[in-house]
Design a protein around this motif. Sequence first.
Motif: not given
Length: 177
Positions: A1-23
């Motif tokens: 079955m074809a993969e269904k891609k769900i695009k989610i954006v993680v936003a927020g102010p400087y140093a909120a923890g966005k990179t950490q969240f994705i890592n």
Amino acid sequence: MAEKKIKIVVAGPYAAGKTQFINTISEIETVKTEARTTKAGEKEKKDHTTVAMDFGRIKIDYEHTLYLFGTPGQARFDFMWDILGKGMVGLVVLVDSTDPATFHEARRIINFFEARYPAPFVVGANKQDLKGAWSPEDIRTALDLGEEIKVIPLIATDKENVKRVLLELLEEISKYI
Ligand SMILES: Nc1nc2c(ncn2[C@@H]2O[C@H](COP(=O)(O)OP(=O)(O)OP(=O)(O)O)[C@@H](O)[C@H]2O)c(=O)[nH]1
Ligand SMILES: [Mg+2]
């Protein structure tokens, strides 16, 4: 079955923890675009900052995969919000719960996405492990969010925490499909 891609954006102010969240949650090594911080007021907080985006990926069942895009937090890179917002189906807005000076910026980010790329979103009240963290309810009030918006307590270094935020967002998204 074809993969269904769900695009989610993680936003927020400087140093909120966005990179950490994705890592914390990505199954692949996160693609990061971090540079050393150079500006006064920024480098006191941390050594590196995202300048373009973070990218991570997580398969949630046999056919669906979440594609996670983290935005840069600094206002001078906000042209990237527009690029990353295209095609997104949901948004996570992170705030550093210990840093009320950034809440106004968080509200500005929400306004931008609501106007430009309306989609379900949840707010992650991050850094709940630190002293002085505002409660999710106080953050809801500060950001002037209605009762229908979920404000979820979060420690972005904890995988179960991050998973819960994404599941709550998926629940919101599922109401619209
Ligand atoms: N104690 C604690 N520290 C956290 C948490 N989440 C992130 N951090 C730390 O907060 C700092 C900022 O996190 P980043 O992930 O770099 O933040 P960012 O939102 O990507 O920052 P920019 O890309 O520069 O806007 C880092 O030192 C993280 O390790 C958390 O839940 N608790
Ligand atoms: Mg970052």
